[in-house]
Design a protein around this motif. Structure first.
Motif, PDB file in Angstrom:
ATOM      1  N   VAL A 138       0.845  -1.203   0.000  1.00  0.00           N
ATOM      2  CA  VAL A 138       0.000   0.000   0.000  1.00  0.00           C
ATOM      3  C   VAL A 138       0.877   1.248   0.000  1.00  0.00           C
ATOM      4  O   VAL A 138       0.623   2.202  -0.743  1.00  0.00           O
ATOM      5  CB  VAL A 138      -0.972  -0.006   1.197  1.00  0.00           C
ATOM      6  N   SER A 139       1.934   1.236   0.788  1.00  0.00           N
ATOM      7  CA  SER A 139       2.853   2.375   0.844  1.00  0.00           C
ATOM      8  C   SER A 139       3.546   2.599  -0.502  1.00  0.00           C
ATOM      9  O   SER A 139       3.677   3.737  -0.958  1.00  0.00           O
ATOM     10  CB  SER A 139       3.890   2.150   1.944  1.00  0.00           C
ATOM     11  N   LEU A 140       3.987   1.530  -1.121  1.00  0.00           N
ATOM     12  CA  LEU A 140       4.636   1.641  -2.430  1.00  0.00           C
ATOM     13  C   LEU A 140       3.660   2.144  -3.486  1.00  0.00           C
ATOM     14  O   LEU A 140       4.024   2.960  -4.333  1.00  0.00           O
ATOM     15  CB  LEU A 140       5.232   0.298  -2.854  1.00  0.00           C
ATOM     16  N   LEU A 141       2.427   1.658  -3.437  1.00  0.00           N
ATOM     17  CA  LEU A 141       1.427   2.129  -4.398  1.00  0.00           C
ATOM     18  C   LEU A 141       1.175   3.620  -4.206  1.00  0.00           C
ATOM     19  O   LEU A 141       1.087   4.373  -5.171  1.00  0.00           O
ATOM     20  CB  LEU A 141       0.126   1.338  -4.258  1.00  0.00           C
ATOM     21  N   ARG A 142       1.088   4.041  -2.963  1.00  0.00           N
ATOM     22  CA  ARG A 142       0.889   5.469  -2.680  1.00  0.00           C
ATOM     23  C   ARG A 142       2.060   6.291  -3.233  1.00  0.00           C
ATOM     24  O   ARG A 142       1.873   7.327  -3.850  1.00  0.00           O
ATOM     25  CB  ARG A 142       0.747   5.683  -1.180  1.00  0.00           C
ATOM     26  N   ARG A 143       3.268   5.789  -3.031  1.00  0.00           N
ATOM     27  CA  ARG A 143       4.475   6.521  -3.450  1.00  0.00           C
ATOM     28  C   ARG A 143       4.637   6.565  -4.972  1.00  0.00           C
ATOM     29  O   ARG A 143       5.102   7.543  -5.527  1.00  0.00           O
ATOM     30  CB  ARG A 143       5.694   5.861  -2.827  1.00  0.00           C
ATOM     31  N   HIS A 144       4.276   5.480  -5.648  1.00  0.00           N
ATOM     32  CA  HIS A 144       4.500   5.369  -7.095  1.00  0.00           C
ATOM     33  C   HIS A 144       3.207   5.415  -7.903  1.00  0.00           C
ATOM     34  O   HIS A 144       3.187   4.978  -9.056  1.00  0.00           O
ATOM     35  CB  HIS A 144       5.259   4.075  -7.402  1.00  0.00           C
ATOM     36  N   SER A 145       2.148   5.960  -7.332  1.00  0.00           N
ATOM     37  CA  SER A 145       0.849   5.969  -8.019  1.00  0.00           C
ATOM     38  C   SER A 145       0.863   6.799  -9.297  1.00  0.00           C
ATOM     39  O   SER A 145       0.030   6.598 -10.172  1.00  0.00           O
ATOM     40  CB  SER A 145      -0.249   6.474  -7.082  1.00  0.00           C
ATOM     41  N   GLY A 146       1.804   7.693  -9.432  1.00  0.00           N
ATOM     42  CA  GLY A 146       1.890   8.514 -10.630  1.00  0.00           C
ATOM     43  C   GLY A 146       2.436   7.789 -11.844  1.00  0.00           C
ATOM     44  O   GLY A 146       2.270   8.240 -12.971  1.00  0.00           O
TER      45      GLY A 146
ATOM     46  N   PHE B 242      -5.809  -5.132   3.333  1.00  0.00           N
ATOM     47  CA  PHE B 242      -5.502  -4.067   2.371  1.00  0.00           C
ATOM     48  C   PHE B 242      -6.378  -2.843   2.631  1.00  0.00           C
ATOM     49  O   PHE B 242      -5.891  -1.711   2.647  1.00  0.00           O
ATOM     50  CB  PHE B 242      -5.677  -4.543   0.924  1.00  0.00           C
ATOM     51  N   LEU B 243      -7.665  -3.066   2.834  1.00  0.00           N
ATOM     52  CA  LEU B 243      -8.573  -1.947   3.061  1.00  0.00           C
ATOM     53  C   LEU B 243      -8.261  -1.236   4.377  1.00  0.00           C
ATOM     54  O   LEU B 243      -8.309  -0.014   4.443  1.00  0.00           O
ATOM     55  CB  LEU B 243     -10.018  -2.439   3.014  1.00  0.00           C
ATOM     56  N   GLU B 244      -7.909  -1.986   5.398  1.00  0.00           N
ATOM     57  CA  GLU B 244      -7.586  -1.377   6.692  1.00  0.00           C
ATOM     58  C   GLU B 244      -6.262  -0.628   6.670  1.00  0.00           C
ATOM     59  O   GLU B 244      -6.034   0.233   7.515  1.00  0.00           O
ATOM     60  CB  GLU B 244      -7.603  -2.443   7.787  1.00  0.00           C
ATOM     61  N   HIS B 245      -5.400  -0.927   5.725  1.00  0.00           N
ATOM     62  CA  HIS B 245      -4.122  -0.213   5.600  1.00  0.00           C
ATOM     63  C   HIS B 245      -4.194   0.933   4.583  1.00  0.00           C
ATOM     64  O   HIS B 245      -3.166   1.464   4.175  1.00  0.00           O
ATOM     65  CB  HIS B 245      -2.998  -1.189   5.240  1.00  0.00           C
ATOM     66  N   GLY B 246      -5.409   1.296   4.166  1.00  0.00           N
ATOM     67  CA  GLY B 246      -5.579   2.479   3.329  1.00  0.00           C
ATOM     68  C   GLY B 246      -5.548   2.246   1.834  1.00  0.00           C
ATOM     69  O   GLY B 246      -5.399   3.197   1.067  1.00  0.00           O
ATOM     70  N   ALA B 247      -5.706   1.005   1.400  1.00  0.00           N
ATOM     71  CA  ALA B 247      -5.664   0.725  -0.036  1.00  0.00           C
ATOM     72  C   ALA B 247      -6.821   1.383  -0.783  1.00  0.00           C
ATOM     73  O   ALA B 247      -6.656   1.768  -1.943  1.00  0.00           O
ATOM     74  CB  ALA B 247      -5.675  -0.781  -0.283  1.00  0.00           C
ATOM     75  N   ALA B 248      -7.964   1.550  -0.143  1.00  0.00           N
ATOM     76  CA  ALA B 248      -9.127   2.112  -0.828  1.00  0.00           C
ATOM     77  C   ALA B 248      -8.808   3.484  -1.423  1.00  0.00           C
ATOM     78  O   ALA B 248      -9.069   3.732  -2.606  1.00  0.00           O
ATOM     79  CB  ALA B 248     -10.317   2.209   0.127  1.00  0.00           C
ATOM     80  N   ASP B 249      -8.244   4.368  -0.618  1.00  0.00           N
ATOM     81  CA  ASP B 249      -7.933   5.723  -1.088  1.00  0.00           C
ATOM     82  C   ASP B 249      -7.005   5.707  -2.290  1.00  0.00           C
ATOM     83  O   ASP B 249      -7.250   6.372  -3.291  1.00  0.00           O
ATOM     84  CB  ASP B 249      -7.251   6.537   0.017  1.00  0.00           C
ATOM     85  N   VAL B 250      -5.934   4.953  -2.169  1.00  0.00           N
ATOM     86  CA  VAL B 250      -4.909   4.985  -3.215  1.00  0.00           C
ATOM     87  C   VAL B 250      -5.357   4.246  -4.476  1.00  0.00           C
ATOM     88  O   VAL B 250      -5.003   4.646  -5.581  1.00  0.00           O
ATOM     89  CB  VAL B 250      -3.545   4.502  -2.666  1.00  0.00           C
ATOM     90  N   VAL B 251      -6.159   3.209  -4.332  1.00  0.00           N
ATOM     91  CA  VAL B 251      -6.674   2.510  -5.514  1.00  0.00           C
ATOM     92  C   VAL B 251      -7.603   3.422  -6.304  1.00  0.00           C
ATOM     93  O   VAL B 251      -7.484   3.533  -7.527  1.00  0.00           O
ATOM     94  CB  VAL B 251      -7.371   1.180  -5.119  1.00  0.00           C
ATOM     95  N   VAL B 252      -8.513   4.095  -5.615  1.00  0.00           N
ATOM     96  CA  VAL B 252      -9.424   5.022  -6.298  1.00  0.00           C
ATOM     97  C   VAL B 252      -8.618   6.139  -6.955  1.00  0.00           C
ATOM     98  O   VAL B 252      -8.886   6.530  -8.100  1.00  0.00           O
ATOM     99  CB  VAL B 252     -10.481   5.586  -5.319  1.00  0.00           C
TER     100      VAL B 252
END
Length: 168
Positions: free
Chosen positions: A40-48, A74-84
């Protein structure tokens, strides 16, 4: 140069994790190691980066397939925000949209308690836009994600079974 090399290394590791997640026992062991918050952290960092985002979404999809506890993690670690966020940012990328809708579906299919959070973030509108653009390529997958989010979806009837009489 270092940044490009770093992204290549991350992509290779994601492909390996995704491949290993094909085995349910290995998948459970991977998640037990604490991999979920890292992804989740990596997705947040590299979402661009759409290529990296697509790989991470595919990894989330693989790790949460048929595993309610993994989807919940995944959802409890914030994946929802970054996936959307990824789906909205890369609306023209079929690979991001397809892997993202698979990730959403697999996270909520057996754990629907977070549907409200995803819907609040606007996932229904994002998936509807993806359907408008990619219906001919993977529309069924998008509709499946919407169905598992408890959204109103009309599936096409593939076979009606008319005109044939069965002998008794």
């Amino acid at each position: 140069m270092r940044s490009r090399k770093s992204k290549i290394v991350i992509s290779i590791k994601l492909y390996i994790i995704t491949a290993l997640a094909g085995n349910d026992d290995v998948k459970r062991d991977l998640v037990k190691t604490g991999l979920v918050p890292i992804i989740v952290s990596l997705l947040r960092r590299h979402s661009g980066n759409p290529t990296t985002a697509a790989s991470m979404l595919k990894c989330i999809s693989a790790l949460s397939l048929r595993e309610a506890a993994h989807g919940r993690a995944f959802l409890e670690h914030g994946a929802a925000d970054v996936v959307v966020e990824c789906l909205a940012a890369h609306a023209d990328r079929a690979d991001v949209q397809k892997n993202g809708c698979w990730a959403v579906r697999n996270m909520v299919a057996r754990y629907r308690e977070h549907n409200a959070k995803l819907l609040e973030l606007g996932i229904e509108a994002v998936l509807q836009r993806a359907y408008d653009k990619f219906a001919d390529q993977f529309g069924f997958d998008i509709k499946s994600a919407l169905r598992d989010l408890d959204c109103d979806v009309k599936f096409d009837e593939q076979w009606k079974g008319r005109g044939v009489q069965l002998e008794q």
